[in-house]
Write an enzyme that holds these catalytic residues in place. Sequence first.
Site, PDB file in Angstrom:
ATOM      1  N   ARG A 262       0.954  -1.089  -0.349  1.00  0.00           N
ATOM      2  CA  ARG A 262       0.178   0.441   0.023  1.00  0.00           C
ATOM      3  C   ARG A 262       1.272   1.654  -0.054  1.00  0.00           C
ATOM      4  O   ARG A 262       1.886   0.967   0.528  1.00  0.00           O
ATOM      5  CB  ARG A 262      -0.995   0.150   1.469  1.00  0.00           C
ATOM      6  CG  ARG A 262      -1.992  -0.838   1.110  1.00  0.00           C
ATOM      7  CD  ARG A 262      -2.421  -1.028   2.677  1.00  0.00           C
ATOM      8  NE  ARG A 262      -3.470  -2.174   2.433  1.00  0.00           N
ATOM      9  CZ  ARG A 262      -4.466  -2.137   3.436  1.00  0.00           C
ATOM     10  NH1 ARG A 262      -3.911  -2.054   4.459  1.00  0.00           N
ATOM     11  NH2 ARG A 262      -5.043  -3.713   3.939  1.00  0.00           N
TER      12      ARG A 262
ATOM     13  N   ARG B  20      -1.289 -29.022   6.297  1.00  0.00           N
ATOM     14  CA  ARG B  20       0.062 -28.101   7.224  1.00  0.00           C
ATOM     15  C   ARG B  20      -1.392 -28.208   8.608  1.00  0.00           C
ATOM     16  O   ARG B  20      -2.320 -27.599   8.317  1.00  0.00           O
ATOM     17  CB  ARG B  20       0.262 -27.059   6.786  1.00  0.00           C
ATOM     18  CG  ARG B  20       0.478 -26.527   5.283  1.00  0.00           C
ATOM     19  CD  ARG B  20       2.242 -27.431   5.644  1.00  0.00           C
ATOM     20  NE  ARG B  20       3.209 -26.556   5.994  1.00  0.00           N
ATOM     21  CZ  ARG B  20       4.815 -27.101   6.100  1.00  0.00           C
ATOM     22  NH1 ARG B  20       4.938 -28.324   6.436  1.00  0.00           N
ATOM     23  NH2 ARG B  20       5.873 -25.986   7.251  1.00  0.00           N
TER      24      ARG B  20
ATOM     25  N   GLU C  12       3.387 -20.246  17.200  1.00  0.00           N
ATOM     26  CA  GLU C  12       2.981 -20.728  16.418  1.00  0.00           C
ATOM     27  C   GLU C  12       3.992 -21.655  15.815  1.00  0.00           C
ATOM     28  O   GLU C  12       5.105 -20.432  14.985  1.00  0.00           O
ATOM     29  CB  GLU C  12       2.057 -20.117  15.757  1.00  0.00           C
ATOM     30  CG  GLU C  12       0.961 -19.809  15.785  1.00  0.00           C
ATOM     31  CD  GLU C  12      -0.180 -19.005  15.317  1.00  0.00           C
ATOM     32  OE1 GLU C  12       0.400 -19.690  14.023  1.00  0.00           O
ATOM     33  OE2 GLU C  12      -1.211 -18.639  15.615  1.00  0.00           O
TER      34      GLU C  12
ATOM     35  N   TYR D 245      -8.950 -23.825   1.497  1.00  0.00           N
ATOM     36  CA  TYR D 245      -8.934 -22.376   2.473  1.00  0.00           C
ATOM     37  C   TYR D 245      -9.914 -21.372   2.553  1.00  0.00           C
ATOM     38  O   TYR D 245     -10.392 -20.624   1.733  1.00  0.00           O
ATOM     39  CB  TYR D 245      -7.881 -21.763   2.588  1.00  0.00           C
ATOM     40  CG  TYR D 245      -7.664 -20.814   3.494  1.00  0.00           C
ATOM     41  CD1 TYR D 245      -7.177 -21.474   4.777  1.00  0.00           C
ATOM     42  CD2 TYR D 245      -8.383 -19.400   3.658  1.00  0.00           C
ATOM     43  CE1 TYR D 245      -7.221 -20.070   5.897  1.00  0.00           C
ATOM     44  CE2 TYR D 245      -8.105 -18.879   4.125  1.00  0.00           C
ATOM     45  CZ  TYR D 245      -7.410 -19.084   5.455  1.00  0.00           C
ATOM     46  OH  TYR D 245      -7.143 -18.383   6.969  1.00  0.00           O
TER      47      TYR D 245
ATOM     48  N   ASP E   7     -12.606 -18.376   4.504  1.00  0.00           N
ATOM     49  CA  ASP E   7     -12.383 -17.269   5.109  1.00  0.00           C
ATOM     50  C   ASP E   7     -13.178 -17.569   6.054  1.00  0.00           C
ATOM     51  O   ASP E   7     -14.638 -18.100   5.789  1.00  0.00           O
ATOM     52  CB  ASP E   7     -12.510 -15.612   5.140  1.00  0.00           C
ATOM     53  CG  ASP E   7     -10.505 -15.884   4.336  1.00  0.00           C
ATOM     54  OD1 ASP E   7      -9.963 -15.717   5.385  1.00  0.00           O
ATOM     55  OD2 ASP E   7     -10.690 -14.580   3.937  1.00  0.00           O
TER      56      ASP E   7
END
Length: 388
Positions: A179, A251, A302, A350, A352
């Site tokens: 950005r 994963r 993580e 995947y 959201d």
Amino acid sequence: MPRIEKIAVVGAGLSGAVIGRELAKAGHEVDVFETRNHIAGNCHTERDAATGVMVHVYGPHIFHTDDKDVWDYVNVFQNFLPYKNRVKTTSSGQVYSLPINLHTINQFFGKVFRPDEARAFIDSCSDKSISDPKTFEDQALRFVGKDLYDAFFKGYTQKQWGCSPAELPASILKRLPVRFNYDDNYFFHKYQGMPEHGYTEMIGRILDHTNITVHLETRFDSGLRKSFDHIFYSGPLDGYFEYEYGRLGYRTLDFERFTYEGDYQGCAVMNYGDVAVPHTRVTEHKHFSPWEDHAGSVCYREFSRACGPDDIPYYPIRLIKEKEQLGQYVRRALQEASVTFVGRLGTYRYLDMDVTIREALDTARLYLSTSAGETPMPAFLHPPLQMP
């Protein structure tokens, strides 16, 4: 009057809860089967007894969407409070803001660029010899150049996916991660927030209906299939077929939990881009509820690795080997009667949270329309692959 049907929903995460609720509202009898000892799947949240912090047990889930219907839907079951995801990253001993923005660029290169100057500078750094990026590495080098790629993408991606970014498809890096202003909000979406009392309470309210029975610590046995008019399966697609063609690649994540008296890192998420640092990030969970005040803190380091048979699958890999296996499972699924595969695991995609909810609502509504007519319910509302 429509016939009351017996519905089995496998999995008490977002997909299963929303589908179960919509069908229960329509008068159907819904049994939800969940192998874990709690509802909400990987969105599960719980209060830490010692600190009072609301912990995202399986890693942070931040709600963001442009879908007003989905936003209105979740707010029926939980009050969502404003939350902006502002991620930081540590690279070569310095802390920067992500996604890469004007502040990141000026800090990294020691400049005071205005937006147009920064845009021209990054364009001059980009590798224009790559006209058609095929890999993640190509995509990053083409758009941001080697220095930013090495600092912010290469090491983190290698740790996250367990292979070189040169082996990953360009599609993983979906959009230009730069950005040219000082906006450090990680997401672009109009609606962003966190449930005031956590996702588990929200999903508990979704499942709270007289026509829904939840069975925790219960595996859906194949012998039960004949007891139901239809099954909505949000478990692993390969698991439904007892891994007949082998296990699809995922994963998984390992979490190293630790507590701290005070504020450990000053932000909710700190990424670590250097390969020498084994973990991908540290999350500090009290920052996910900024309206609360806690003296103590709960943090997770993580670590990403290949998913084994006894691990929780997080991210579908979907490389060539997995796509070949996936095609075999999709063909098997299309032969099943009265089963619809849904959600992240059921469709090996995947997703959201907002997309998961949208697809669950659409799936339930399609079922209610098809059950009244003669059109059979498809195995997939959104097929994992385009089959020939």
